[in-house]
Design a protein around this motif. Structure first.
Motif, PDB file in Angstrom:
ATOM      1  N   VAL A 167      -0.337  16.580   2.035  1.00  0.00           N
ATOM      2  CA  VAL A 167       0.583  15.942   1.087  1.00  0.00           C
ATOM      3  C   VAL A 167      -0.178  15.671  -0.210  1.00  0.00           C
ATOM      4  N   PRO A 168       0.328  16.108  -1.384  1.00  0.00           N
ATOM      5  CA  PRO A 168      -0.389  15.893  -2.648  1.00  0.00           C
ATOM      6  C   PRO A 168      -0.696  14.413  -2.884  1.00  0.00           C
ATOM      7  N   PHE A 169      -1.826  14.127  -3.540  1.00  0.00           N
ATOM      8  CA  PHE A 169      -2.296  12.756  -3.717  1.00  0.00           C
ATOM      9  C   PHE A 169      -1.264  11.892  -4.439  1.00  0.00           C
ATOM     10  N   PHE A 170      -0.617  12.429  -5.474  1.00  0.00           N
ATOM     11  CA  PHE A 170       0.310  11.619  -6.271  1.00  0.00           C
ATOM     12  C   PHE A 170       1.757  11.711  -5.780  1.00  0.00           C
ATOM     13  N   TRP A 171       1.978  12.352  -4.641  1.00  0.00           N
ATOM     14  CA  TRP A 171       3.332  12.446  -4.077  1.00  0.00           C
ATOM     15  C   TRP A 171       3.880  11.053  -3.790  1.00  0.00           C
ATOM     16  N   THR A 172       3.055  10.172  -3.232  1.00  0.00           N
ATOM     17  CA  THR A 172       3.514   8.833  -2.884  1.00  0.00           C
ATOM     18  C   THR A 172       3.934   8.044  -4.123  1.00  0.00           C
ATOM     19  N   LEU A 173       3.155   8.133  -5.185  1.00  0.00           N
ATOM     20  CA  LEU A 173       3.493   7.416  -6.420  1.00  0.00           C
ATOM     21  C   LEU A 173       4.797   7.941  -6.994  1.00  0.00           C
ATOM     22  N   GLN A 174       4.997   9.242  -6.938  1.00  0.00           N
ATOM     23  CA  GLN A 174       6.196   9.855  -7.505  1.00  0.00           C
ATOM     24  C   GLN A 174       7.450   9.529  -6.698  1.00  0.00           C
ATOM     25  N   HIS A 175       7.339   9.536  -5.370  1.00  0.00           N
ATOM     26  CA  HIS A 175       8.531   9.419  -4.529  1.00  0.00           C
ATOM     27  C   HIS A 175       8.744   8.044  -3.915  1.00  0.00           C
ATOM     28  N   LEU A 176       7.727   7.210  -3.893  1.00  0.00           N
ATOM     29  CA  LEU A 176       7.845   5.920  -3.215  1.00  0.00           C
ATOM     30  C   LEU A 176       7.742   4.732  -4.152  1.00  0.00           C
ATOM     31  N   PHE A 177       7.656   4.970  -5.464  1.00  0.00           N
ATOM     32  CA  PHE A 177       7.487   3.852  -6.393  1.00  0.00           C
ATOM     33  C   PHE A 177       8.688   2.904  -6.365  1.00  0.00           C
ATOM     34  N   VAL A 178       9.899   3.448  -6.440  1.00  0.00           N
ATOM     35  CA  VAL A 178      11.088   2.583  -6.444  1.00  0.00           C
ATOM     36  C   VAL A 178      11.225   1.818  -5.127  1.00  0.00           C
ATOM     37  N   PRO A 179      11.068   2.478  -3.957  1.00  0.00           N
ATOM     38  CA  PRO A 179      11.088   1.701  -2.707  1.00  0.00           C
ATOM     39  C   PRO A 179       9.987   0.641  -2.655  1.00  0.00           C
ATOM     40  N   TRP A 180       8.798   0.968  -3.164  1.00  0.00           N
ATOM     41  CA  TRP A 180       7.706  -0.022  -3.219  1.00  0.00           C
ATOM     42  C   TRP A 180       8.132  -1.216  -4.057  1.00  0.00           C
ATOM     43  N   LEU A 181       8.678  -0.940  -5.226  1.00  0.00           N
ATOM     44  CA  LEU A 181       9.101  -2.014  -6.120  1.00  0.00           C
ATOM     45  C   LEU A 181      10.197  -2.858  -5.478  1.00  0.00           C
ATOM     46  N   GLY A 185       0.772  -1.239   0.000  1.00  0.00           N
ATOM     47  CA  GLY A 185       0.000   0.000   0.000  1.00  0.00           C
ATOM     48  C   GLY A 185       0.804   1.290   0.000  1.00  0.00           C
ATOM     49  N   LEU A 186       1.993   1.277  -0.574  1.00  0.00           N
ATOM     50  CA  LEU A 186       2.874   2.455  -0.527  1.00  0.00           C
ATOM     51  C   LEU A 186       2.607   3.490  -1.605  1.00  0.00           C
ATOM     52  N   LEU A 187       1.815   3.173  -2.617  1.00  0.00           N
ATOM     53  CA  LEU A 187       1.795   4.021  -3.813  1.00  0.00           C
ATOM     54  C   LEU A 187       0.727   5.112  -3.825  1.00  0.00           C
ATOM     55  N   THR A 188      -0.307   4.972  -3.018  1.00  0.00           N
ATOM     56  CA  THR A 188      -1.354   6.002  -2.980  1.00  0.00           C
ATOM     57  C   THR A 188      -1.788   6.217  -1.542  1.00  0.00           C
ATOM     58  N   PRO A 189      -2.385   7.376  -1.241  1.00  0.00           N
ATOM     59  CA  PRO A 189      -2.918   7.603   0.109  1.00  0.00           C
ATOM     60  C   PRO A 189      -4.010   6.613   0.493  1.00  0.00           C
ATOM     61  N   LEU A 190      -4.664   5.995  -0.508  1.00  0.00           N
ATOM     62  CA  LEU A 190      -5.674   4.987  -0.206  1.00  0.00           C
ATOM     63  C   LEU A 190      -5.047   3.705   0.324  1.00  0.00           C
TER      64      LEU A 190
END
Length: 462
Positions: free
Chosen positions: A177-191, A159-164
């Protein structure tokens, strides 16, 4: 650094340090009860949890005469319990059957799908939708480690990629925190986290050959074709209503009715909508789906009662951590490395949502910024404030740790205990609280957490 930080700390003046004992006692009983006095615990866990919670609550109200913390804790608990109960009932009426052989690759594919799905319906929603199909798929070779890696990947890291995806990130979104901030900054750590955990899971699952045999129901069909069958599809609509209602927060959306208290706005419309959707789900659920899922209220009642005790006995621990975090003499400790390990350490044993809020406040206080200002939180997240891009790394550390470390214990994140309860109701003997930590979290989850810290937080390669 973290040890020095804690040793230097003093408890709040009005809050005796001994008040943390009920929380430690409850956690100890959750850990030891099923092993050493299983019969007593099975029949009395509700009484124990509620009694300890009410004891701490009474101290706050009668001795400290502090009404602010109990009221807000009650509001958070009601929102938590209503959301989990509504999702549990909605998902219980959706029967998913997967016609496939339970190979290690198939298991990894299923939890990977869950990791993606968690960003759309939340880790709780994804866990409740997929845990029963996951158990049925592996019915001939089910082992506790499979459930635990499901918790690691679907119930937390996914669940790292979106606030949901996870409650801490949703708290950040509500604060600015902007909605797409997590997708932009946490995608590589999520992967990285999901990939490493999936790889470890695959290697472990390959060794599970003793009880492996092809599913006889699938043998007669085309082995090359994997089929998904869903019964109770109309519950997906109500599930969407439950998830959509999460956004109905009067502190964010103007014009919604609310209960005014102590300068804040307490929600009730959201909870009414979610409970109504849950009632409609259960009232009109497919009987076939409920029977196929062996639906009962036992697992959700266990979570609701235990977390009542956890929420209220946890109040002193949360206040202590907040008081430590806000002390100005500790500003020198506020680095990405410290925030990652401090946030993570507490997120594993306390509720990770308030832990996120506390350490976000701590990180912002270093630059004289306030988390109750939407504008300043947005500047902090985007690196457009007085400190520049340095604040982005601090928020990344807090966000990663609060979500990933939520898998470290059964109580770090709400879905963990729910999945455990469902697995036990299906006859799977799950490890104890400390067995979970010692046998699985430390040897398997901790290396993934170290990898994310080293590459993302320490070296800042991504």
């Amino acid at each position: 650094m973290l040890i020095n930080f804690i040793l230097l700390a003093q408890p709040p003046h009005a809050l005796p340090l001994l008040l943390i004992i009920p929380f430690l006692l409850l956690i100890g009983m959750i850990a030891a009860g099923p092993i050493f006095f299983g019969h007593f615990w099975e029949h009395n866990y509700k009484t124990v949890a509620v009694t300890l919670g009410l004891a701490v609550l009474a101290y706050y109200l009668l001795v400290l005469q502090d009404y602010h913390m109990p009221v807000h804790t009650l509001a958070e608990y009601v929102s938590f319990a209503v959301l989990l109960s509504s999702l549990y009932i909605a998902a219980g009426g959706i029967y998913i059957n997967i016609n496939a052989n339970a190979t290690p690759l198939m298991n990894v594919a299923l939890v990977a799908v869950g990791a993606v799905l968690a960003n759309f319906v939340g880790t709780t929603g994804a866990s409740l939708l997929l845990i029963r199909p996951f158990i049925r798929l592996n019915v001939h070779r089910i082992k506790p480690y499979q459930i635990i890696f499901f918790i690691f990947i679907v119930s937390n890291a996914g669940g790292l990629l979106t606030p949901l995806g996870d409650p801490p990130l949703f708290i950040g979104f509500l604060k600015g925190v902007p909605f797409f901030w997590t997708l932009q900054h946490l995608f590589v750590p999520w992967l990285a986290a999901v990939s490493v955990l999936c790889l470890i899971f695959f290697l472990l699952d390959r060794r599970n050959k003793e009880h492996f045999r092809p599913n006889p129901d699938v043998e007669a069909k085309n082995r090359e074709k994997t089929e998904w069958h869903v019964t109770g599809k109309r519950n997906l609509i109500w599930l969407g209503v439950v998830i959509g209602a999460i956004f109905l927060d009067p502190n964010v959306v103007e014009g919604l009715p609310y209960i005014a208290y102590d300068g804040g706005k307490l929600s009730f419309l959201r909870e009414i909508i979610q409970l109504s959707a849950a009632f409609m789900c259960y009232r009109y659920s497919s009987k076939t789906a409920l029977a196929g899922n062996q639906f009962s209220f036992g697992p959700i009642l266990e979570v609701v009662f235990l977390f009542f005790g956890i929420f209220f006995t946890m109040m002193p621990a949360l206040q202590l951590s907040a008081a430590i975090a806000s002390a100005p003499e500790y500003a020198r400790f506020i680095t990405p490395n410290f925030l990652y390990w401090a946030t993570g350490s507490l997120s594993g044993f306390l509720d990770n949502a308030p832990t996120y809020a506390n350490f976000l406040s701590l990180a912002m206080a270093k630059y004289d910024m306030a988390q109750n200002s939407v504008v300043e939180v947005r500047q902090f997240a985007l690196g457009t404030g007085p400190a520049g891009a340095e604040t982005i790394v601090l928020l990344e550390a807090v966000s990663l740790a609060s979500v990933l470390f939520g898998a470290f214990t059964y109580i770090g994140n709400g879905p963990n205990f729910m999945v455990k309860a469902i697995a036990e109701s299906a006859g799977i003997k799950m490890p104890s609280f400390f067995g979970y930590v010692i046998r699985y979290s430390i040897p398997f989850l901790l290396p993934a957490l170290l990898l994310v810290w080293f590459l993302v937080v320490h070296l800042r390669l991504f």
